[in-house]
Design an enzyme around this catalytic site. Structure first.
Site, PDB file in Angstrom:
ATOM      1  N   ASP A 124       0.846  -1.190   0.000  1.00 26.84           N
ATOM      2  CA  ASP A 124       0.000   0.000   0.000  1.00 26.84           C
ATOM      3  C   ASP A 124       0.883   1.242   0.000  1.00 26.84           C
ATOM      4  OD1 ASP A 124      -2.382   1.459   0.052  1.00 26.84           O
ATOM      5  OD2 ASP A 124      -2.410   1.541   2.231  1.00 26.84           O
ATOM      6  N   TYR A 126       1.246   5.736  -0.535  1.00 32.02           N
ATOM      7  CA  TYR A 126       0.827   6.970   0.144  1.00 32.02           C
ATOM      8  C   TYR A 126       1.046   8.099  -0.860  1.00 32.02           C
ATOM      9  CZ  TYR A 126       0.780  10.022   4.394  1.00 32.02           C
ATOM     10  OH  TYR A 126       0.494  10.939   5.374  1.00 32.02           O
ATOM     11  N   HIS A 131      -3.695  14.259   0.426  1.00 24.59           N
ATOM     12  CA  HIS A 131      -3.924  13.425   1.607  1.00 24.59           C
ATOM     13  C   HIS A 131      -2.741  13.510   2.568  1.00 24.59           C
ATOM     14  CE1 HIS A 131      -4.971   9.997   4.113  1.00 24.59           C
ATOM     15  NE2 HIS A 131      -3.826   9.407   3.798  1.00 24.59           N
ATOM     16  N   ARG A 140       1.038  16.504  12.833  1.00 24.54           N
ATOM     17  CA  ARG A 140       2.238  17.296  13.154  1.00 24.54           C
ATOM     18  C   ARG A 140       1.950  18.787  12.927  1.00 24.54           C
ATOM     19  NH1 ARG A 140       3.711  13.087   9.975  1.00 24.54           N
ATOM     20  NH2 ARG A 140       3.863  14.444   8.133  1.00 24.54           N
ATOM     21  N   GLU A 197     -10.384   4.152   3.748  1.00 28.11           N
ATOM     22  CA  GLU A 197      -9.449   4.802   2.841  1.00 28.11           C
ATOM     23  C   GLU A 197      -9.840   4.434   1.424  1.00 28.11           C
ATOM     24  OE1 GLU A 197      -5.444   5.602   5.472  1.00 28.11           O
ATOM     25  OE2 GLU A 197      -5.357   4.064   3.899  1.00 28.11           O
ATOM     26  N   GLU A 199      -9.249   3.972  -2.197  1.00 23.20           N
ATOM     27  CA  GLU A 199      -8.023   3.769  -2.953  1.00 23.20           C
ATOM     28  C   GLU A 199      -8.308   3.049  -4.270  1.00 23.20           C
ATOM     29  OE1 GLU A 199      -4.678   2.303  -0.806  1.00 23.20           O
ATOM     30  OE2 GLU A 199      -5.402   3.017   1.139  1.00 23.20           O
ATOM     31  N   ASP A 231      -9.004   0.405   2.087  1.00 25.66           N
ATOM     32  CA  ASP A 231      -8.027  -0.053   3.076  1.00 25.66           C
ATOM     33  C   ASP A 231      -8.496   0.417   4.453  1.00 25.66           C
ATOM     34  OD1 ASP A 231      -5.660  -1.366   3.799  1.00 25.66           O
ATOM     35  OD2 ASP A 231      -4.570   0.520   3.879  1.00 25.66           O
ATOM     36  N   ARG A 235      -7.654   3.960  13.357  1.00 21.97           N
ATOM     37  CA  ARG A 235      -6.752   5.090  13.567  1.00 21.97           C
ATOM     38  C   ARG A 235      -6.148   5.118  14.966  1.00 21.97           C
ATOM     39  NH1 ARG A 235      -5.466   6.341   8.470  1.00 21.97           N
ATOM     40  NH2 ARG A 235      -7.265   7.024   7.241  1.00 21.97           N
ATOM     41  N   GLN A 238      -3.498   2.437  15.033  1.00 17.17           N
ATOM     42  CA  GLN A 238      -2.419   2.887  14.150  1.00 17.17           C
ATOM     43  C   GLN A 238      -1.562   3.971  14.815  1.00 17.17           C
ATOM     44  OE1 GLN A 238      -3.884   4.613  10.505  1.00 17.17           O
ATOM     45  NE2 GLN A 238      -1.846   5.017   9.688  1.00 17.17           N
ATOM     46  N   TYR A 242       2.467   2.937  15.178  1.00 18.40           N
ATOM     47  CA  TYR A 242       3.182   3.149  13.922  1.00 18.40           C
ATOM     48  C   TYR A 242       4.552   3.796  14.072  1.00 18.40           C
ATOM     49  CZ  TYR A 242       2.580   8.228  13.145  1.00 18.40           C
ATOM     50  OH  TYR A 242       2.652   9.589  13.216  1.00 18.40           O
ATOM     51  N   LYS A 251      -4.012  -1.750  10.256  1.00 16.10           N
ATOM     52  CA  LYS A 251      -4.372  -1.896   8.845  1.00 16.10           C
ATOM     53  C   LYS A 251      -4.661  -3.342   8.443  1.00 16.10           C
ATOM     54  CE  LYS A 251      -3.336   2.356   7.195  1.00 16.10           C
ATOM     55  NZ  LYS A 251      -4.200   3.169   6.315  1.00 16.10           N
ATOM     56  N   THR A 255      -8.794  -5.548   4.132  1.00 19.62           N
ATOM     57  CA  THR A 255      -8.700  -4.672   2.970  1.00 19.62           C
ATOM     58  C   THR A 255      -9.695  -5.198   1.951  1.00 19.62           C
ATOM     59  OG1 THR A 255      -6.340  -4.237   3.337  1.00 19.62           O
ATOM     60  CG2 THR A 255      -7.210  -3.788   1.135  1.00 19.62           C
ATOM     61  N   THR A 344      -4.636   6.484   0.013  1.00 16.97           N
ATOM     62  CA  THR A 344      -5.876   7.260   0.031  1.00 16.97           C
ATOM     63  C   THR A 344      -5.885   8.302  -1.079  1.00 16.97           C
ATOM     64  OG1 THR A 344      -5.994   6.973   2.418  1.00 16.97           O
ATOM     65  CG2 THR A 344      -7.376   8.692   1.460  1.00 16.97           C
ATOM     66  N   GLU A 358      -9.539  12.855   7.407  1.00 14.66           N
ATOM     67  CA  GLU A 358      -9.471  14.160   6.749  1.00 14.66           C
ATOM     68  C   GLU A 358     -10.809  14.889   6.782  1.00 14.66           C
ATOM     69  OE1 GLU A 358      -6.928  14.227   2.948  1.00 14.66           O
ATOM     70  OE2 GLU A 358      -7.530  12.131   3.162  1.00 14.66           O
TER      71      GLU A 358
END
Length: 400
Positions: A124, A126, A131, A140, A197, A199, A231, A235, A238, A242, A251, A255, A344, A358
């Site tokens: 998968d 990114y 996104h 962040r 997600e 995708e 996917d 959260r 994760q 992560y 994850k 899927t 995503t 999001e």
């Protein structure tokens, strides 16, 4: 009133002769017999029986079409894919073959659809700048939204092939560790922040040799087709797990993919240039002199029947050909049935975001038990036609 012929499509049907996606189905009278089929409108054409109806055109490939999964066909390579696709198109469009082909159709509503191929490896990516930027700002807020490497290479992770499931398979809310910033120690229990997600997945047919990379120019020789993919993401699990190695249990529980794989050749009219790059790329990722690597797919996300987003796949920064090149540049080999996903899909506008993280700025609400999520998509085709991708649907069940 005479019964409608399976050859007669409704005007604008996105599953017409320019599409012809492949799947695997069974019927109520033979539930244990899985057969390869092609979707045509609201019918499924049984390809396992087609060689007897059109022996001259397709008989050499009878063994491939008699398999219970697409994998032997995937492994046969692009020349065979093109021969079979041409024969199928003749079967559904040439009036001379109607009497032989008509008995091979089954109403879509009356068949059971299965995972169309055995998944070898699952990767998968990114690849959406929108996104990645949105998520970076949420996670962040006091730092740069994109990590320093993001525009130099397609970031990805190796997922779990064994939990790829076909559309319609329920998704059980996963358990795991979670820890809020204010908690002293982690807790264990069902995910409280279950997300989607939206995708696009790419299915590998022809394998490659270990220690030999696959350049962008060889993309069509190795990738058979395209499908929608959800996917599912926990959260809260994760977020705690992560750092520093990336996604894992948040994850790997499920899927979902479409039951229909649309051949790459069906999307030729939808080819488009990716967004302009503002960072020079290393030679193996430079696509300035290759065919346009973007695809103009219009995705729609519905939760419990309500449209919540329309992400545009044409906005993706990294193309599937670049992803394939990066995935193999270290010498990793491709296997028939490999599945790699775009990450995503999100666009620049508020109604073009591909996940609830999001859409809600990380505040929720997230998915509740009983919620049903459906992804659909279409692409522009030849002569003004629409090319539909098979939908992906999943309903959330309570944690066990």
């Amino acid at each position: 009133m005479p019964e409608q012929s399976p050859f007669d499509l409704a005007e604008g049907d996105p599953f017409g002769p320019h599409n012809l996606p492949y799947g695997v189905f069974s019927t109520a009278d033979a539930p244990g017999q899985r057969r390869i089929g092609v979707r045509y409108g609201d019918q499924v054409l049984d390809l396992s029986a087609l060689p007897s109806a059109l022996p001259a055109a397709i008989h050499p490939h009878a063994e491939l079409l008699a398999a219970p999964t697409l994998n032997p066909l995937l492994a046969a390579g692009r020349p065979v894919w093109q021969q079979i696709r041409a024969a199928v198109r003749t079967a559904v469009t040439d009036p001379a073959h109607r009497d032989e082909v008509a008995p091979l159709f089954h109403p879509l509503a009356g068949v059971t659809l299965h995972l169309p191929f055995e998944v070898a490896d699952y990767v998968d990516f990114y690849a959406s700048e929108h996104h990645a930027t949105n998520v970076g700002r949420i996670f962040r807020p006091d730092a740069e939204a994109l990590t320093p490497n993001w525009k130099h290479l397609p970031i990805g992770y190796h997922g779990r092939a064994g939990t790829v499931v076909v559309s319609g398979t329920p998704v059980v809310r996963p358990h795991g560790q979670r820890k809020a910033p204010t908690d002293e120690v982690p807790a264990f229990g069902p995910s409280l922040r279950l997300d989607i997600e939206a995708e696009v997945g790419f299915v590998v047919g022809t394998p490659s040799t270990l220690h030999e990379s696959v350049p962008q120019e060889a993309f069509r020789d190795h990738v058979f087709g395209v499908c929608l993919l959800n996917d599912w993401s926990a959260r809260d699990i994760q977020a705690w797990e992560y750092v520093p190695l990336g996604p894992f249990l948040g994850k790997s529980f499920a899927t979902s993919v479409s039951a229909w794989i649309t051949p790459l050749d069906a999307l030729d009219e939808a080819r488009t240039a990716p967004p302009a790059r503002d960072v020079p790329l290393l030679p193996y990722l430079d696509d300035a002199d290759t065919e346009p690597g973007g695809i103009d797919l219009r995705i729609e996300v519905r939760i419990n029947g309500e449209t919540v987003s329309r992400p545009p796949f044409s906005a993706m920064y990294w193309t599937a050909a670049q992803q394939l090149a990066h995935m193999t540049v270290n010498g990793a080999s491709l296997r028939t049935g490999d599945l790699f996903a775009s990450g995503t899909v999100s666009g620049p506008d508020p109604d073009q975001l591909g996940c609830l993280l999001e859409l809600t700025q990380g505040k929720g609400p997230y998915l509740q038990d009983g919620d049903e999520v459906t992804l659909t998509a279409w692409a522009p085709g030849p002569e003004g036609a629409r090319i539909g991708l098979g939908e992906v649907t999943g309903r959330i069940l309570p944690a066990g």
